[in-house]
Design a protein around this motif. Structure first.
Motif, mmCIF file in Angstrom:
data_model
loop_
_atom_site.group_PDB
_atom_site.id
_atom_site.type_symbol
_atom_site.label_atom_id
_atom_site.label_comp_id
_atom_site.label_asym_id
_atom_site.label_seq_id
_atom_site.Cartn_x
_atom_site.Cartn_y
_atom_site.Cartn_z
ATOM 1 N N LEU A 35 -10.871 -11.158 -19.019
ATOM 2 C CA LEU A 35 -10.564 -9.776 -18.624
ATOM 3 C C LEU A 35 -11.527 -9.284 -17.540
ATOM 4 N N ARG A 36 -12.791 -9.660 -17.648
ATOM 5 C CA ARG A 36 -13.764 -9.243 -16.648
ATOM 6 C C ARG A 36 -13.379 -9.796 -15.265
ATOM 7 N N SER A 37 -12.942 -11.065 -15.241
ATOM 8 C CA SER A 37 -12.567 -11.698 -13.975
ATOM 9 C C SER A 37 -11.301 -11.080 -13.396
ATOM 10 N N ASP A 75 -9.875 -6.212 -34.680
ATOM 11 C CA ASP A 75 -11.316 -6.428 -34.776
ATOM 12 C C ASP A 75 -11.702 -7.822 -34.309
ATOM 13 N N GLU A 76 -10.942 -8.354 -33.368
ATOM 14 C CA GLU A 76 -11.185 -9.730 -32.935
ATOM 15 C C GLU A 76 -10.953 -9.848 -31.434
ATOM 16 N N ASN A 77 -11.912 -10.432 -30.717
ATOM 17 C CA ASN A 77 -11.799 -10.556 -29.264
ATOM 18 C C ASN A 77 -10.922 -11.737 -28.874
ATOM 19 N N ARG A 78 -9.671 -11.702 -29.288
ATOM 20 C CA ARG A 78 -8.720 -12.746 -28.911
ATOM 21 C C ARG A 78 -7.454 -12.063 -28.410
ATOM 22 N N VAL A 79 -7.183 -12.177 -27.096
ATOM 23 C CA VAL A 79 -6.097 -11.440 -26.460
ATOM 24 C C VAL A 79 -4.754 -12.090 -26.773
ATOM 25 N N LEU A 80 -3.813 -11.278 -27.255
ATOM 26 C CA LEU A 80 -2.459 -11.734 -27.561
ATOM 27 C C LEU A 80 -1.507 -11.435 -26.407
ATOM 28 N N ASN A 81 -1.477 -10.175 -25.953
ATOM 29 C CA ASN A 81 -0.602 -9.755 -24.857
ATOM 30 C C ASN A 81 -1.405 -8.942 -23.851
ATOM 31 N N LEU A 82 -1.021 -9.061 -22.601
ATOM 32 C CA LEU A 82 -1.627 -8.275 -21.541
ATOM 33 C C LEU A 82 -0.499 -7.543 -20.820
ATOM 34 N N PRO A 94 -3.700 -13.318 -10.816
ATOM 35 C CA PRO A 94 -5.069 -13.568 -11.302
ATOM 36 C C PRO A 94 -5.191 -14.914 -12.022
ATOM 37 N N ARG A 95 -5.764 -15.901 -11.357
ATOM 38 C CA ARG A 95 -5.893 -17.228 -11.949
ATOM 39 C C ARG A 95 -6.835 -17.238 -13.154
ATOM 40 N N ALA A 96 -7.693 -16.237 -13.245
ATOM 41 C CA ALA A 96 -8.613 -16.165 -14.390
ATOM 42 C C ALA A 96 -7.883 -15.989 -15.703
ATOM 43 N N ILE A 97 -6.574 -15.745 -15.627
ATOM 44 C CA ILE A 97 -5.795 -15.557 -16.848
ATOM 45 C C ILE A 97 -5.867 -16.789 -17.743
ATOM 46 N N ARG A 98 -6.218 -17.948 -17.170
ATOM 47 C CA ARG A 98 -6.299 -19.175 -17.964
ATOM 48 C C ARG A 98 -7.354 -19.068 -19.063
ATOM 49 N N ASN A 99 -8.344 -18.200 -18.874
ATOM 50 C CA ASN A 99 -9.415 -18.067 -19.865
ATOM 51 C C ASN A 99 -9.000 -17.247 -21.082
ATOM 52 N N CYS A 100 -7.864 -16.540 -20.994
ATOM 53 C CA CYS A 100 -7.281 -15.902 -22.182
ATOM 54 C C CYS A 100 -6.417 -16.964 -22.854
ATOM 55 N N PRO A 118 1.432 -19.127 -8.730
ATOM 56 C CA PRO A 118 0.700 -20.397 -8.755
ATOM 57 C C PRO A 118 1.586 -21.580 -9.145
ATOM 58 N N GLY A 119 1.419 -22.672 -8.399
ATOM 59 C CA GLY A 119 2.208 -23.863 -8.695
ATOM 60 C C GLY A 119 1.863 -24.488 -10.020
ATOM 61 N N ASP A 120 0.659 -24.198 -10.549
ATOM 62 C CA ASP A 120 0.244 -24.749 -11.840
ATOM 63 C C ASP A 120 0.273 -23.681 -12.932
ATOM 64 N N ILE A 121 1.220 -22.769 -12.828
ATOM 65 C CA ILE A 121 1.249 -21.629 -13.756
ATOM 66 C C ILE A 121 1.381 -22.060 -15.217
ATOM 67 N N SER A 122 1.991 -23.213 -15.461
ATOM 68 C CA SER A 122 2.148 -23.666 -16.840
ATOM 69 C C SER A 122 0.813 -24.031 -17.476
ATOM 70 N N THR A 123 -0.168 -24.406 -16.663
ATOM 71 C CA THR A 123 -1.496 -24.693 -17.210
ATOM 72 C C THR A 123 -2.317 -23.419 -17.360
ATOM 73 N N LEU A 124 -1.982 -22.393 -16.599
ATOM 74 C CA LEU A 124 -2.680 -21.112 -16.724
ATOM 75 C C LEU A 124 -2.200 -20.342 -17.944
ATOM 76 N N LEU A 125 -0.930 -20.528 -18.311
ATOM 77 C CA LEU A 125 -0.311 -19.792 -19.424
ATOM 78 C C LEU A 125 0.337 -20.801 -20.379
ATOM 79 N N GLN A 126 -0.481 -21.494 -21.133
ATOM 80 C CA GLN A 126 0.028 -22.612 -21.926
ATOM 81 C C GLN A 126 0.964 -22.179 -23.050
#
Length: 613
Positions: A35-37, A75-82, A94-100, A118-126
């Motif tokens: 999220l910071r990125s 109460d948990e820092n795990r992102v489900l939806n943005l 935002p390629r940093a989305i891979r870190n969520c 992005p051509g590798d969008i499937s790896t960014l959003l598994q």
């Protein structure tokens, strides 16, 4: 007001149940870094992100209070939806989305994002199940790698500047329900999506094929369409060839396996040397036994003794030397340690209720985990309702008794059990019947013994999470289990009881109907159509009013909106009112204390629900 206050007070309970049932661990710093990125990479002219996304905090779950952020648990820092729609954001995807890494839904619609997807969008959003990039300024082609987002249900790319062809591989996305590319600059033939996909191609003058009309044959100097067709055909032929080879390889492997392991119990024979291991027993009435006793009682866990199988494991019939009949479940592989497993067993061993299958004991040998249950002579409800060799013979009073008892057991798990348990896998196959047709719910609490979140995601989206005919629609979007999800699943069981139909194969529906039982019932618009859905062998015997009331309760349970579904305690109360004349239950079996805020009087309960809706 009673139900409203009770609902608010139950949110903490629901959150706790979701947390323990999904087996999640707290999110790492990767979600915070994600999220910071994203905040740093996007221009935010209206300060939606800069005013809300304050990272000067160290409390667990603080990012869950950010604008547009939905977490697996508050109460948990795990992102489900943005969900960052209509914020005026500028910049590139935002390629940093891979870190969520646990993200399942992304909505960047109605912004001013530009550049290419992005051509590798499937790896960014598994694990993405919903992707909305509509109403932006994205240009370039639609990435072929989107076809690798195999979990996706909704894909919205409309109102952009996308060019080129729509990748034919997108038609292979078996879970896709919505695909929109209207108002772009796309050309060429459209993929052959199935009838289950809602598509929108409007205002792309260069598109053809399918409902848009045939593609015009071009001259030899401009044979792009021919080349594309040949490529698609070549891929198809190659795929068929690979499929044929895999089929024969699978058959050969199957034959070889049968030759090497004709009884299907090679795993059991590998336990040689561990037969002296003792079975931990919870019930004093059960005699002490060893693994060797279970091996002998099941003929070394031979396939001939299998009486059921599912997501949690395989169930075997066991007959001890003294004639005692038991059931032994071999659990699927679990990543839990021996200490964690023993702790779970210690908890489940204390969970006792008339309408739950008693866990008598457990045994651990090498990597195997075996659970011992009391035998249920009449098998499971599914086999009683849908016998392989004839019609169901269950009379209405027995069906009503089963429904009331099962509702009571599930309501007890939700409202009175400590710790409170979400079942997550309710179906007619996990409702077992004793000699008196008293229902007993099985597999409760076992969801926590399955693998952690990543395995949980992959097993569900590949169709292995129970029977999809019972799964609540919101689960396919969020992958979060809730008590209302159990209510939906139980509602499907109620529909089975009153219609006699299977959850995923409706015999009364037209041949063109490809949906499940809930979808079939939902499309019936009048009371007469609903009455026709009731199983014919039950109607006309003086209980038609009970049947119709029962059907209405079932329909309320399978409402597409979770908030509109009753709680399991309310379901139990409603069913108990329908079966009042049969004396199936007594007043001392009330599940919830009088001061809990639940209405004890059925009229009050119904009025309260209508007022709340």
């Amino acid at each position: 007001m009673v139900l409203r206050s009770r609902f608010l007070g139950s949110q903490t309970i629901v959150s706790f149940l979701v947390l323990i049932s999904c087996g999640m661990t707290y999110g790492t710093d990767s979600d915070i870094f994600c999220l910071r990125s994203i905040k740093e990479s996007l221009q935010d002219p209206y300060n939606y992100l800069h005013s809300s996304w304050n990272f000067n905090n160290n409390t667990e779950g603080y990012i869950c209070r950010f604008t547009g952020v939905e977490c697996w648990h508050p109460d948990e820092n795990r992102v489900l939806n943005l969900r960052l729609s209509n914020m005026g954001l500028k910049g590139q995807f935002p390629r940093a989305i891979r870190n969520c890494s646990s993200l399942t839904g992304l909505d960047l619609s109605i912004n001013k994002l530009s550049g290419t997807i992005p051509g590798d969008i499937s790896t960014l959003l598994q694990y993405v199940t919903s992707l909305d990039l509509s109403s932006n300024d994205f240009s370039g082609v639609i990435p072929v790698s989107l076809a690798n987002c195999t979990y996706i249900n909704d894909l919205k790319l409309d109102h952009n500047q996308l060019t080129g062809q729509i990748p034919a591989q997108l038609a292979l996305l078996s879970r896709l329900k919505i695909f929109t590319v209207a108002n772009n600059l796309l050309t060429g033939p459209v993929p052959s999506f199935g009838s289950q996909v809602s598509v929108s191609y409007a205002n792309n003058p260069g598109l053809c094929g399918g409902s848009l009309g045939p593609c015009l044959v071009k001259t030899s100097k401009s044979n792009t369409t021919v080349i594309v067709g040949a490529a698609v055909g070549g891929v198809t032929v190659a795929a068929l060839g690979i499929g044929v080879l895999m089929f024969f390889y699978a058959r050969r492997a199957s034959y070889k396996k049968k030759e090497e392991d004709p009884e299907g119990n090679k795993w059991a024979r590998s336990l040689k040397g561990t037969k002296a291991i003792k079975v931990s027993i919870f019930e004093k009435s059960v005699s002490k036994m060893k693994l060797s006793d279970l091996m002998k009682a099941t003929s070394n866990f031979s396939n001939v003794n299998i009486i059921g199988s599912g997501r949690t494991g395989t169930l075997y019939k066991a007959v001890l030397d003294d004639g005692t009949s038991l059931m032994v479940k071999r659990l699927q592989d679990s990543q839990h340690s021996e200490k964690e497993f023993r702790s779970e067993m210690a908890t489940l061993g204390t969970v006792k209720h008339r309408n739950l299958v008693p866990l008598l004991g457990f045994c651990m040998a090498k990597k195997e985990r075996l659970l011992v249950y009391k035998n249920m002579p009449n098998g499971n409800l599914h086999d009683q309702l849908h016998p392989a060799d004839g019609e169901c013979t269950l009379e209405w009073p027995i069906r009503l008794k089963i429904a009331i008892g099962a509702a009571k057991g599930l309501a007890w798990l939700h409202h009175s059990c400590n710790p409170r348990i979400i079942h997550r896998n309710i179906s007619s196959k996990c409702i077992l019947l004793d000699a008196e047709f008293e229902p007993k719910i099985s597999d409760f609490g076992l969801a926590r013994l399955m693998n952690p979140i990543d395995t949980h995601l992959s097993t569900f989206v590949n169709g292995e999470f129970g029977d999809l005919g019972y799964v609540a629609p919101e689960y396919t979007r969020t992958l979060v289990a809730t008590p209302k999800g159990d209510v939906y699943s139980f509602g499907t069981v109620l529909l089975e009881l009153v219609t006699g139909e299977r959850a995923t194969n409706v015999s009364k529906a037209p041949e063109t109907f490809k949906g499940n039982l809930v979808e079939w019932i939902t499309q019936l618009s009048s009371n007469s159509e609903l009455q026709d859905a009731i199983e014919k062998t039950l109607a006309g015997k003086g209980v038609d009013d009970e049947l119709f009331q029962f059907l209405k309760v079932a329909c309320n349970c399978v409402s597409p909106t979770p908030k509109e579904r009753p709680t399991m305690f309310e379901v139990y109360q409603l069913l108990r009112a329908i079966g009042g004349k049969y004396n199936f239950t007594t007043e001392d079996e009330i599940l919830v204390p009088a001061d809990s805020g639940y209405a004890d009087n059925m009229d009050e309960l119904i009025v309260a629900r209508e007022g709340n809706n």
